[in-house]
Design a protein around this motif. Structure first.
Motif, PDB file in Angstrom:
ATOM      1  N   PHE A  84       0.831  -1.205   0.000  1.00 46.73           N
ATOM      2  CA  PHE A  84       0.000   0.000   0.000  1.00 46.73           C
ATOM      3  C   PHE A  84       0.868   1.259   0.000  1.00 46.73           C
ATOM      4  O   PHE A  84       0.668   2.171  -0.802  1.00 46.73           O
ATOM      5  N   LEU A  85       1.846   1.306   0.906  1.00 46.80           N
ATOM      6  CA  LEU A  85       2.695   2.499   1.004  1.00 46.80           C
ATOM      7  C   LEU A  85       3.601   2.653  -0.211  1.00 46.80           C
ATOM      8  O   LEU A  85       3.826   3.772  -0.676  1.00 46.80           O
ATOM      9  N   SER A  86       4.103   1.546  -0.742  1.00 47.16           N
ATOM     10  CA  SER A  86       4.920   1.616  -1.959  1.00 47.16           C
ATOM     11  C   SER A  86       4.124   2.229  -3.101  1.00 47.16           C
ATOM     12  O   SER A  86       4.617   3.110  -3.813  1.00 47.16           O
ATOM     13  N   GLN A  87       2.897   1.769  -3.266  1.00 50.06           N
ATOM     14  CA  GLN A  87       2.040   2.290  -4.323  1.00 50.06           C
ATOM     15  C   GLN A  87       1.713   3.762  -4.082  1.00 50.06           C
ATOM     16  O   GLN A  87       1.744   4.572  -5.007  1.00 50.06           O
ATOM     17  N   LEU A  94       6.619  10.535  -5.131  1.00 49.27           N
ATOM     18  CA  LEU A  94       7.718  10.640  -4.178  1.00 49.27           C
ATOM     19  C   LEU A  94       8.832   9.633  -4.444  1.00 49.27           C
ATOM     20  O   LEU A  94       9.920   9.770  -3.899  1.00 49.27           O
ATOM     21  N   GLY A  95       8.564   8.668  -5.291  1.00 53.16           N
ATOM     22  CA  GLY A  95       9.609   7.716  -5.676  1.00 53.16           C
ATOM     23  C   GLY A  95      10.753   8.410  -6.412  1.00 53.16           C
ATOM     24  O   GLY A  95      11.877   7.913  -6.428  1.00 53.16           O
ATOM     25  N   ARG A  96      10.474   9.561  -7.005  1.00 49.35           N
ATOM     26  CA  ARG A  96      11.526  10.331  -7.683  1.00 49.35           C
ATOM     27  C   ARG A  96      12.196  11.314  -6.738  1.00 49.35           C
ATOM     28  O   ARG A  96      13.266  11.836  -7.026  1.00 49.35           O
ATOM     29  N   TYR A  97      11.586  11.578  -5.607  1.00 44.66           N
ATOM     30  CA  TYR A  97      12.057  12.584  -4.661  1.00 44.66           C
ATOM     31  C   TYR A  97      12.843  11.980  -3.497  1.00 44.66           C
ATOM     32  O   TYR A  97      13.713  12.618  -2.941  1.00 44.66           O
ATOM     33  N   PHE A  98      12.507  10.743  -3.132  1.00 44.26           N
ATOM     34  CA  PHE A  98      13.156  10.041  -2.033  1.00 44.26           C
ATOM     35  C   PHE A  98      13.737   8.723  -2.527  1.00 44.26           C
ATOM     36  O   PHE A  98      13.140   8.074  -3.383  1.00 44.26           O
ATOM     37  N   ALA A  99      14.864   8.311  -1.943  1.00 40.63           N
ATOM     38  CA  ALA A  99      15.380   6.964  -2.195  1.00 40.63           C
ATOM     39  C   ALA A  99      14.511   5.999  -1.391  1.00 40.63           C
ATOM     40  O   ALA A  99      14.216   6.240  -0.224  1.00 40.63           O
ATOM     41  N   ILE A 100      14.091   4.919  -2.049  1.00 35.71           N
ATOM     42  CA  ILE A 100      13.234   3.928  -1.398  1.00 35.71           C
ATOM     43  C   ILE A 100      13.919   2.573  -1.514  1.00 35.71           C
ATOM     44  O   ILE A 100      14.229   2.126  -2.626  1.00 35.71           O
ATOM     45  N   PHE A 101      14.139   1.930  -0.371  1.00 37.62           N
ATOM     46  CA  PHE A 101      14.849   0.658  -0.321  1.00 37.62           C
ATOM     47  C   PHE A 101      13.927  -0.439   0.205  1.00 37.62           C
ATOM     48  O   PHE A 101      13.037  -0.161   1.018  1.00 37.62           O
ATOM     49  N   PRO A 102      14.158  -1.687  -0.211  1.00 30.07           N
ATOM     50  CA  PRO A 102      13.307  -2.773   0.273  1.00 30.07           C
ATOM     51  C   PRO A 102      13.496  -3.065   1.764  1.00 30.07           C
ATOM     52  O   PRO A 102      12.551  -3.421   2.458  1.00 30.07           O
ATOM     53  N   GLU A 103      14.720  -2.912   2.261  1.00 29.64           N
ATOM     54  CA  GLU A 103      15.021  -3.228   3.662  1.00 29.64           C
ATOM     55  C   GLU A 103      15.842  -2.096   4.292  1.00 29.64           C
ATOM     56  O   GLU A 103      16.590  -1.395   3.599  1.00 29.64           O
ATOM     57  N   VAL A 104      15.734  -1.952   5.597  1.00 32.69           N
ATOM     58  CA  VAL A 104      16.486  -0.931   6.327  1.00 32.69           C
ATOM     59  C   VAL A 104      17.990  -1.137   6.110  1.00 32.69           C
ATOM     60  O   VAL A 104      18.738  -0.178   5.893  1.00 32.69           O
ATOM     61  N   GLU A 105      18.443  -2.379   6.145  1.00 35.26           N
ATOM     62  CA  GLU A 105      19.864  -2.671   5.975  1.00 35.26           C
ATOM     63  C   GLU A 105      20.378  -2.190   4.621  1.00 35.26           C
ATOM     64  O   GLU A 105      21.506  -1.739   4.511  1.00 35.26           O
TER      65      GLU A 105
END
Length: 113
Positions: A84-87, A94-105
């Protein structure tokens, strides 16, 4: 919403969010982020693993914080978003504005580069 901060190597703070981020809880997010923004060069990973919902008020808190962070040479990224949040992040651009990673690590490792 519940918020907790943990520290990691390379002066990276991980902001762990749980519950629902909306108009009723955005003040708590603002207060937590304000403390993190006091750092000379803020480096923040927002762990969305436990966040079930976020509305436009919550998103605006992140956008406002990013402007301050960028001005200080730091960064803010997201990790662990549910579908939901990814979509939501992609839909509002915001996917172009923030780096989004699958995991915190993954986000912390990117800070080392």
């Amino acid at each position: 919403m519940q918020a907790a901060v943990t520290e990691h190597r390379a002066e990276v703070a991980v902001l762990h969010l749980r519950g629902e981020l909306d108009a009723d809880t955005a003040g708590q997010l603002h207060a937590t982020l304000a403390g993190l923004l006091e750092r000379p060069v803020p480096r923040i990973v927002v762990d969305l693993t436990g966040l079930k919902f976020c509305d436009s008020v919550g998103l605006s808190a992140f956008i406002t914080s990013k402007e301050v962070i960028s001005a200080r040479g730091g960064w803010l990224s997201f990790a662990g978003a549910n579908p939901f949040l990814s979509q939501l992040l992609e839909t509002v651009g915001l996917g172009r504005y923030f780096a989004i990673f699958p995991e915190v690590e993954d986000a912390i490792a990117a800070a080392q580069m």
